[in-house]
Write an enzyme that holds these catalytic residues in place. Sequence first.
Site, PDB file in Angstrom:
ATOM      1  N   GLU A 140     -14.822  16.045  19.040  1.00 18.19           N
ATOM      2  CA  GLU A 140     -15.960  15.134  19.000  1.00 18.19           C
ATOM      3  C   GLU A 140     -17.169  15.846  18.401  1.00 18.19           C
ATOM      4  OE1 GLU A 140     -15.392  11.869  22.204  1.00 18.19           O
ATOM      5  OE2 GLU A 140     -16.338  13.584  23.153  1.00 18.19           O
ATOM      6  N   GLY A 181     -22.311   8.553  20.063  1.00 18.69           N
ATOM      7  CA  GLY A 181     -23.319   7.578  20.473  1.00 18.69           C
ATOM      8  C   GLY A 181     -24.407   7.355  19.437  1.00 18.69           C
ATOM      9  N   SER A 240     -18.414   7.571  17.925  1.00 11.04           N
ATOM     10  CA  SER A 240     -18.673   6.271  17.291  1.00 11.04           C
ATOM     11  C   SER A 240     -17.419   5.598  16.724  1.00 11.04           C
ATOM     12  CB  SER A 240     -19.761   6.404  16.215  1.00 11.04           C
ATOM     13  OG  SER A 240     -20.972   6.855  16.793  1.00 11.04           O
ATOM     14  N   LYS A 290     -18.209   6.973  30.668  1.00 14.25           N
ATOM     15  CA  LYS A 290     -19.390   7.777  31.014  1.00 14.25           C
ATOM     16  C   LYS A 290     -20.039   7.223  32.293  1.00 14.25           C
ATOM     17  CE  LYS A 290     -19.835   8.963  26.199  1.00 14.25           C
ATOM     18  NZ  LYS A 290     -20.646   9.400  25.090  1.00 14.25           N
ATOM     19  N   GLU A 306     -21.441  16.339  26.572  1.00 13.50           N
ATOM     20  CA  GLU A 306     -22.550  16.036  27.486  1.00 13.50           C
ATOM     21  C   GLU A 306     -22.507  16.959  28.709  1.00 13.50           C
ATOM     22  OE1 GLU A 306     -21.646  11.848  27.707  1.00 13.50           O
ATOM     23  OE2 GLU A 306     -22.222  11.679  25.590  1.00 13.50           O
ATOM     24  N   HIS A 317     -16.511  17.788  27.964  1.00  8.50           N
ATOM     25  CA  HIS A 317     -17.236  16.839  27.104  1.00  8.50           C
ATOM     26  C   HIS A 317     -18.576  17.460  26.710  1.00  8.50           C
ATOM     27  CE1 HIS A 317     -19.413  13.342  25.714  1.00  8.50           C
ATOM     28  NE2 HIS A 317     -18.236  12.788  25.520  1.00  8.50           N
ATOM     29  N   ASN A 340     -13.849   6.378  27.408  1.00  2.00           N
ATOM     30  CA  ASN A 340     -14.746   7.211  28.211  1.00  2.00           C
ATOM     31  C   ASN A 340     -15.938   6.348  28.603  1.00  2.00           C
ATOM     32  OD1 ASN A 340     -16.389   9.127  29.326  1.00  2.00           O
ATOM     33  ND2 ASN A 340     -16.781  10.250  27.433  1.00  2.00           N
TER      34      ASN A 340
HETATM   35  P1  PGA Z   1     -19.146   7.206  21.505  1.00  2.00           P
HETATM   36  O1  PGA Z   1     -18.793   8.364  22.562  1.00  2.00           O
HETATM   37  O2  PGA Z   1     -17.846   6.542  21.147  1.00  2.00           O
HETATM   38  O3  PGA Z   1     -20.085   6.295  22.219  1.00  2.00           O
HETATM   39  O4  PGA Z   1     -19.767   7.869  20.313  1.00  2.00           O
HETATM   40  C1  PGA Z   1     -17.640   9.136  22.422  1.00  2.00           C
HETATM   41  C2  PGA Z   1     -17.593  10.158  23.539  1.00  2.00           C
HETATM   42  O5  PGA Z   1     -18.629  10.753  23.847  1.00  2.00           O
HETATM   43  O6  PGA Z   1     -16.532  10.401  24.142  1.00  2.00           O
END
Ligand code: PGA
Length: 253
Positions: free
Chosen positions: A169, A175, A215, A11, A99, A97, A9
């Site tokens: 998630e 993140g 992460s 982003k 976000e 997601h 991803n």
């Molecule tokens: P991350 O993000 O691996 O940077 O924690 C995962 C995601 O949001 O899909």
Amino acid sequence: MRTQIAAANWKMNLTLQQAEALVDELLQTPHSVNADQLAIFAVPFPYLITVKNKLAGKQNIFVAAQNCYHKKNGAYTGEVSAEMLKSIGIEYVVLGHSERREYFNETNAMLGEKVNIAFEYGIKPIFCCGEPLSIREAGSQNSFVETQLKESLFHLTADQLKGFIIAYEPIWAIGTGKTATSDQAQEMHAHIRNVFATQYGNDVADTISILYGGSVKASNAKEIFGKADVDGGLVGGASLIAAEFATIIDSLK
Ligand code: PGA
């Protein structure tokens, strides 16, 4: 065996030039995607065609959009429809997601509409769920995630859910560098599978690929993916580094 999936991803990161360089580097970094595995790249809309073309002919490697709108078409300036994605040959879309839920107010009901519209155009959703820290601290993560699944997915037929892709998630692990332990991931993944088994039966639940996200990196992927109900990962930060993501792909069962 369920399909094991390493999904990147990206982003809202990378210029076109950086994106092309990342794909080139990844293709030059040794890794293998076996017959029962998939690597999927969820890239920003403007790069979908370019990345798809770069990956053309690669076995079991696909490109995904990171979102689509919940209406078919019309006066929705700035939005991208499932039909548009279909018309450029995109086969997967990330939906819900955290976000998008948090910054763009996507609700469970709206995500149900997005899932429907993706299905209408033959695009496979990668449906995200997961709890915020406050819910985890209150110990109510199981019912929170169950509600997300029920309100967005339980109108679907058993056939539609066969081979469906879920990404669990935990928001507190995205993140932040703070990964859920592999046992915490397994516990929630088993719960999610059980939620589907209760409603649709084991025949359906056993075909659903449940990815862990939050992460994931080269150094922890193998342990997390090794758990019985973890069928791969949705990877943000570490997917922007070719060597990291190649190792993550090779960590799939
Ligand atoms: P991350 O993000 O691996 O940077 O924690 C995962 C995601 O949001 O899909």
